[in-house]
Scaffold this motif. Structure first.
Motif, PDB file in Angstrom:
ATOM      1  N   THR A 129       0.355  -1.254   0.202  1.00  0.00           N
ATOM      2  CA  THR A 129      -0.190  -0.027   0.029  1.00  0.00           C
ATOM      3  C   THR A 129       0.690   1.196   0.200  1.00  0.00           C
ATOM      4  OG1 THR A 129       0.037   0.172   2.810  1.00  0.00           O
ATOM      5  CG2 THR A 129      -1.943  -1.357   1.543  1.00  0.00           C
ATOM      6  N   TYR A 168      -0.161  -7.714  -4.249  1.00  0.00           N
ATOM      7  CA  TYR A 168      -1.327  -7.424  -5.049  1.00  0.00           C
ATOM      8  C   TYR A 168      -1.116  -5.691  -4.263  1.00  0.00           C
ATOM      9  CZ  TYR A 168      -3.445 -11.892  -4.668  1.00  0.00           C
ATOM     10  OH  TYR A 168      -3.468 -12.836  -5.475  1.00  0.00           O
ATOM     11  N   ILE A 171      -4.873  -3.109  -7.972  1.00  0.00           N
ATOM     12  CA  ILE A 171      -5.839  -2.323  -7.136  1.00  0.00           C
ATOM     13  C   ILE A 171      -5.803  -0.947  -7.110  1.00  0.00           C
ATOM     14  CG2 ILE A 171      -7.533  -2.523  -4.506  1.00  0.00           C
ATOM     15  CD1 ILE A 171      -5.887  -4.828  -3.921  1.00  0.00           C
ATOM     16  N   ARG A 196      -1.946  -2.269  -4.388  1.00  0.00           N
ATOM     17  CA  ARG A 196      -3.212  -1.055  -3.566  1.00  0.00           C
ATOM     18  C   ARG A 196      -2.602   0.659  -4.183  1.00  0.00           C
ATOM     19  NH1 ARG A 196      -6.287  -1.480   1.494  1.00  0.00           N
ATOM     20  NH2 ARG A 196      -4.910   0.620   2.281  1.00  0.00           N
ATOM     21  N   ASN A 253      -9.542  -2.818   4.709  1.00  0.00           N
ATOM     22  CA  ASN A 253      -7.974  -3.132   4.409  1.00  0.00           C
ATOM     23  C   ASN A 253      -8.138  -4.824   5.413  1.00  0.00           C
ATOM     24  OD1 ASN A 253      -6.143  -1.349   4.432  1.00  0.00           O
ATOM     25  ND2 ASN A 253      -7.017  -0.112   5.654  1.00  0.00           N
ATOM     26  N   GLN A 286      -9.124  -6.902   2.099  1.00  0.00           N
ATOM     27  CA  GLN A 286      -8.954  -7.014   1.044  1.00  0.00           C
ATOM     28  C   GLN A 286      -7.030  -8.243   1.055  1.00  0.00           C
ATOM     29  OE1 GLN A 286      -7.633  -2.961  -0.473  1.00  0.00           O
ATOM     30  NE2 GLN A 286      -9.150  -2.552  -1.175  1.00  0.00           N
TER      31      GLN A 286
END
Length: 275
Positions: A147, A167, A191, A169, A202, A205
Motif C-alpha cells: 500500500t 497485490y 487494486i 493498491r 483493509n 482485502q
C-alpha cells in the motif's frame, strides 16, 4: 475581496496531501491569496469544486526542483511558505527548505504526527527503507498487500514470485496503472482505489487475497495508518512499516506543525500586516 486583504502578499503552499487541502480551504475561507503547488493533475482533481472556484486560490501543477522553487519565491514574494507535502516526500521537503534558505524565507513544515497505533505485541515490524522491506519479505513466504504507492513497485519487483505474491493498491490514475503493468502486475493484482481506507476495507482485502503481510508507510492517522495496523492484526497478518525518512525524524514541535498550528502562525503574520 477586501482591499486590505488584496494587498496581502500571497501564501505559497506546497500540498498534495490531506493537510494541504485543509490549509488551502482554510486560507481561502479567510480570503487569503494562496498559491497551491501540487505535483500532478491528480493533486488538483481531488480538490473540492467549491475550493477550485475560489478566486483567491491559484493552483500550480508540476514537480519543481530547488532552483525552480527559488525562482517562484522570488517572483511571487510570498509572505509565508508552507510545506504540507507528504511525510515521505523527503526530496521535495529538501527542495523547499533549500529554496527558502536561499531566499531568506522561513519554511513552516506542516507534518502529520506519527501514529501511536501499534503496541509491542501488535504484530508490527518497522524497517528503515523500501529496500530493507524487500530484503525482509524475500526471506518469507506468503502473499503481500503493498500500500506504499506505485513509485516503489520497481523495488518490490525484485521479490521472488513478485507477479503472483504481490497485490498493489495504488491511486486510480493512468501513471499508477502504467507503473503496475510495467512491473508485470495484472488483473486482480492491481487494486486502483483512492484512500484513506477503513479498517473493514483493509481487512477484507487482506482476506480476499490471502495476504500474510501488509506493507505500509507511517502516514499517520490522516493517512489511514491506524486502520491498516488494526486490520492486519485482526486478519493475522504482519504490518510491515517503512519508517519515515531521516529528514522528518526528530522534528521539534517548532519545526513540525499541525494544520491548526500553521493557521495560528498565519493569523499572527496577518495581524502584523494590520489586516
Amino acid at each position: 475581496m477586501d482591499s486590505a486583504v488584496e494587498r496581502l502578499r500571497p501564501v505559497l503552499l506546497f500540498g498534495g496531501t490531506t493537510e494541504g487541502r485543509e490549509l488551502a480551504a482554510r486560507l481561502a475561507g479567510r480570503g487569503q491569496r494562496t498559491i497551491l503547488c501540487v505535483a500532478t493533475d491528480y493533486g488538483r482533481e481531488v480538490l473540492e469544486p467549491e475550493l477550485l472556484a475560489t478566486p483567491c486560490l491559484d493552483v500550480r501543477i508540476g514537480r519543481m526542483d530547488a532552483e525552480e522553487m527559488r525562482r517562484l519565491i522570488l517572483e511571487e514574494e510570498p509572505g509565508l511558505v508552507v510545506d504540507a507535502t507528504h511525510p515521505y516526500a523527503d526530496q521535495v521537503t529538501r527542495n523547499v527548505r533549500e529554496a527558502c534558505e536561499k531566499t531568506g524565507r522561513e519554511c513552516l513544515r506542516c507534518l502529520r504526527p506519527r501514529s501511536g497505533a501499534e503496541s509491542p505485541e501488535s504484530g508490527v515490524v518497522r524497517v528503515p527503507s523500501v529496500q530493507a522491506a524487500v530484503v525482509w519479505l524475500a526471506a518469507r513466504d506468503g502473499n503481500i498487500l503493498v500500500t506504499t504507492g506505485s513509485k516503489e513497485l520497481a523495488a518490490f519487483s525484485q521479490l521472488p514470485d513478485f507477479a503472483t505474491r504481490v497485490y498493489a493498491r495504488v491511486l486510480p490514475t493512468l501513471p499508477s496503472l502504467s507503473a503496475c503493468l510495467d512491473q508485470g502486475l495484472s488483473g486482480r493484482h492491481i487494486i486502483a482505489m483512492q484512500g484513506p481506507f477503513s479498517e473493514e476495507t483493509n481487512r477484507s482485502q487482506l482476506a480476499e487475497f490471502n495476504c500474510r503481510f501488509l506493507v505500509t508507510k507511517d502516514t499517520g492517522d490522516n493517512g489511514g495508518f491506524r486502520e491498516k495496523v488494526r486490520a492486519a492484526g485482526e486478519a493475522g497478518a504482519v504490518a510491515l512499516v517503512i519508517d519515515r525518512p531521516e529528514t522528518e525524524r526528530g522534528l521539534s514541535a517548532a519545526q513540525g506543525l499541525s494544520a491548526d498550528q500553521v493557521m495560528e502562525r498565519y493569523e499572527q503574520w496577518r495581524r502584523r500586516q494590520h489586516v
